[in-house]
Design a protein around this motif. Structure first.
Motif, PDB file in Angstrom:
ATOM      1  N   UNK A   1      21.348  25.975   9.573  1.00  0.00           N
ATOM      2  CA  UNK A   1      21.485  27.431   9.736  1.00  0.00           C
ATOM      3  C   UNK A   1      22.915  27.898   9.995  1.00  0.00           C
ATOM      4  N   UNK A   2      23.743  27.067  10.610  1.00  0.00           N
ATOM      5  CA  UNK A   2      25.124  27.468  10.890  1.00  0.00           C
ATOM      6  C   UNK A   2      26.040  27.358   9.680  1.00  0.00           C
ATOM      7  N   UNK A   3      25.560  26.787   8.575  1.00  0.00           N
ATOM      8  CA  UNK A   3      26.391  26.576   7.395  1.00  0.00           C
ATOM      9  C   UNK A   3      26.095  27.549   6.253  1.00  0.00           C
ATOM     10  N   UNK A   4      25.040  28.327   6.393  1.00  0.00           N
ATOM     11  CA  UNK A   4      24.608  29.244   5.338  1.00  0.00           C
ATOM     12  C   UNK A   4      25.183  30.648   5.605  1.00  0.00           C
ATOM     13  N   UNK A   5      25.296  31.462   4.568  1.00  0.00           N
ATOM     14  CA  UNK A   5      25.746  32.836   4.769  1.00  0.00           C
ATOM     15  C   UNK A   5      24.812  33.505   5.783  1.00  0.00           C
ATOM     16  N   UNK A   6      25.361  34.329   6.676  1.00  0.00           N
ATOM     17  CA  UNK A   6      24.568  34.871   7.784  1.00  0.00           C
ATOM     18  C   UNK A   6      23.271  35.586   7.382  1.00  0.00           C
ATOM     19  N   UNK A   7      23.241  36.289   6.271  1.00  0.00           N
ATOM     20  CA  UNK A   7      22.019  37.017   5.934  1.00  0.00           C
ATOM     21  C   UNK A   7      20.864  36.101   5.518  1.00  0.00           C
ATOM     22  N   UNK A   8      21.149  34.845   5.182  1.00  0.00           N
ATOM     23  CA  UNK A   8      20.091  33.881   4.868  1.00  0.00           C
ATOM     24  C   UNK A   8      19.688  33.042   6.076  1.00  0.00           C
ATOM     25  N   UNK A   9      20.401  33.192   7.190  1.00  0.00           N
ATOM     26  CA  UNK A   9      20.173  32.347   8.361  1.00  0.00           C
ATOM     27  C   UNK A   9      18.728  32.374   8.873  1.00  0.00           C
ATOM     28  N   UNK A  10      18.072  33.537   8.996  1.00  0.00           N
ATOM     29  CA  UNK A  10      16.686  33.515   9.487  1.00  0.00           C
ATOM     30  C   UNK A  10      15.749  32.669   8.608  1.00  0.00           C
ATOM     31  N   UNK A  11      15.951  32.678   7.313  1.00  0.00           N
ATOM     32  CA  UNK A  11      15.141  31.839   6.428  1.00  0.00           C
ATOM     33  C   UNK A  11      15.426  30.368   6.708  1.00  0.00           C
ATOM     34  N   UNK A  12      16.690  30.004   6.827  1.00  0.00           N
ATOM     35  CA  UNK A  12      17.033  28.607   7.098  1.00  0.00           C
ATOM     36  C   UNK A  12      16.518  28.160   8.461  1.00  0.00           C
ATOM     37  N   UNK A  13      16.559  29.049   9.455  1.00  0.00           N
ATOM     38  CA  UNK A  13      16.015  28.698  10.770  1.00  0.00           C
ATOM     39  C   UNK A  13      14.517  28.418  10.672  1.00  0.00           C
ATOM     40  N   UNK A  14      13.820  29.213   9.896  1.00  0.00           N
ATOM     41  CA  UNK A  14      12.378  29.002   9.721  1.00  0.00           C
ATOM     42  C   UNK A  14      12.107  27.701   8.958  1.00  0.00           C
ATOM     43  N   UNK A  15      12.870  27.426   7.913  1.00  0.00           N
ATOM     44  CA  UNK A  15      12.693  26.196   7.135  1.00  0.00           C
ATOM     45  C   UNK A  15      12.939  24.980   8.024  1.00  0.00           C
ATOM     46  N   UNK A  16      13.999  25.012   8.809  1.00  0.00           N
ATOM     47  CA  UNK A  16      14.300  23.903   9.714  1.00  0.00           C
ATOM     48  C   UNK A  16      13.166  23.724  10.725  1.00  0.00           C
ATOM     49  N   UNK A  17      12.677  24.814  11.272  1.00  0.00           N
ATOM     50  CA  UNK A  17      11.576  24.728  12.244  1.00  0.00           C
ATOM     51  C   UNK A  17      10.338  24.101  11.611  1.00  0.00           C
ATOM     52  N   UNK A  18       9.995  24.538  10.410  1.00  0.00           N
ATOM     53  CA  UNK A  18       8.792  24.045   9.724  1.00  0.00           C
ATOM     54  C   UNK A  18       8.902  22.566   9.346  1.00  0.00           C
ATOM     55  N   UNK A  19      10.088  22.124   8.960  1.00  0.00           N
ATOM     56  CA  UNK A  19      10.268  20.767   8.448  1.00  0.00           C
ATOM     57  C   UNK A  19      10.935  19.812   9.454  1.00  0.00           C
ATOM     58  N   UNK A  20      11.156  20.252  10.689  1.00  0.00           N
ATOM     59  CA  UNK A  20      11.890  19.457  11.682  1.00  0.00           C
ATOM     60  C   UNK A  20      11.312  18.057  11.875  1.00  0.00           C
ATOM     61  N   UNK A  21      10.015  17.923  11.842  1.00  0.00           N
ATOM     62  CA  UNK A  21       9.398  16.613  12.087  1.00  0.00           C
ATOM     63  C   UNK A  21       9.650  15.625  10.948  1.00  0.00           C
ATOM     64  N   UNK A  22      10.161  16.113   9.822  1.00  0.00           N
ATOM     65  CA  UNK A  22      10.392  15.254   8.652  1.00  0.00           C
ATOM     66  C   UNK A  22      11.775  14.614   8.654  1.00  0.00           C
ATOM     67  N   UNK A  23      12.645  15.049   9.558  1.00  0.00           N
ATOM     68  CA  UNK A  23      14.023  14.558   9.598  1.00  0.00           C
ATOM     69  C   UNK A  23      14.129  13.289  10.432  1.00  0.00           C
ATOM     70  N   UNK A  24      13.358  12.299  10.037  1.00  0.00           N
ATOM     71  CA  UNK A  24      13.373  11.019  10.744  1.00  0.00           C
ATOM     72  C   UNK A  24      13.730   9.917   9.762  1.00  0.00           C
ATOM     73  N   UNK A  25      14.505   8.942  10.214  1.00  0.00           N
ATOM     74  CA  UNK A  25      14.847   7.836   9.320  1.00  0.00           C
ATOM     75  C   UNK A  25      13.599   7.046   8.924  1.00  0.00           C
ATOM     76  N   UNK A  26      13.545   6.641   7.657  1.00  0.00           N
ATOM     77  CA  UNK A  26      12.432   5.821   7.171  1.00  0.00           C
ATOM     78  C   UNK A  26      12.679   4.357   7.422  1.00  0.00           C
TER      79      UNK A  26
END
Length: 175
Positions: free
Chosen positions: A143-168
Motif C-alpha cells: 500500500x505504501x508503494x502505490x499511487x495514493x488514490x489506489x491505496x484503499x484497494x491495495x490495503x483491502x487486497x493485502x488484508x484479504x490475502x495476508x495469510x497467503x504470504x508465507x514461504x512454501x
C-alpha cells in the motif's frame, strides 16, 4: 462532455503474484499521468476485461501481457468488486476521459515458475511494456508503494490475502 459523477467504472482485474518465499511481484510503471513521484510508481499486474471475457481468463491474459508469466496456480480471489476513483484532475486525460475509475476483481496466484520467466521489457504477446523493472516485495509494503488514490484497494487486497504470504519452503541454513 459527460460529468465526472456520471462516468462509468472500467471493468478490470488485478493479480497478486506470490512466489515460494511468500513475496509479491511489483512492477515499476513506465509512465502515467497519475504518477506524482518516484516512490508511488509500483503496482501489481492489472488490466481491462474484454467484453464477454471471464475475469479469471482476463487475469491470466493480463498477467502474461505484462510479465510473460504463465506458470501460476490460482489460490484465492476476492468475491466482490473493489472500486477506486481516479482524481478529477486526471479523469479527463486517463482512458480518453471515458471512465471515472476502475472496478476490479482481484486474484491471488502462486508463481510456480523460475524468476527468469518474468520478462517485463518484452512481455508476452508482443504487448508494449508497462513496467520498466520489477522486484519481489513483502506484501505488507504494497500500500505504501502505490499511487495514493489506489491505496484503499491495495490495503483491502493485502488484508484479504495476508495469510497467503508465507514461504512454501524452509530457507537453507548453513553452507
Amino acid at each position: 462532455m459527460t460529468r465526472y459523477e456520471d462516468l462509468p467504472y472500467r471493468t478490470c482485474v488485478g493479480m497478486m503474484l506470490i512466489n515460494a518465499e511468500g513475496l509479491v511481484f511489483i512492477g515499476r510503471r513506465s509512465g502515467g499521468i497519475e504518477h506524482v513521484d518516484d516512490t508511488h510508481v509500483w503496482q501489481m499486474p492489472q488490466g481491462g476485461v474484454d467484453p464477454g471475457e471471464d475475469t479469471w481468463t482476463a487475469a491470466k491474459r493480463e498477467l502474461y501481457e505484462e510479465t510473460s508469466v504463465r506458470s501460476v496456480e490460482k489460490i484465492a480471489e476476492i468475491s466482490e468488486w473493489l472500486i477506486y476513483d481516479i482524481p478529477r484532475t486526471v479523469a479527463g486525460r486517463a482512458w480518453k476521459g471515458r471512465y471515472r475509475g476502475q472496478r476490479q476483481k482481484w486474484y491471488a496466484v502462486r508463481f510456480t515458475g523460475q524468476d527468469n520467466e518474468i520478462d517485463v521489457a518484452s512481455p508476452g504477446g508482443g504487448h508494449k511494456a508497462e513496467f520498466t523493472s520489477w522486484r519481489w516485495e513483502p506484501m505488507q509494503n504494497l500500500p505504501d508503494l502505490i499511487v495514493p488514490f489506489k491505496r484503499p484497494v491495495y490495503e483491502r487486497v493485502v488484508k484479504e490475502f495476508a495469510s497467503l504470504a508465507v514461504p512454501l519452503r524452509k530457507p537453507v541454513i548453513g553452507g
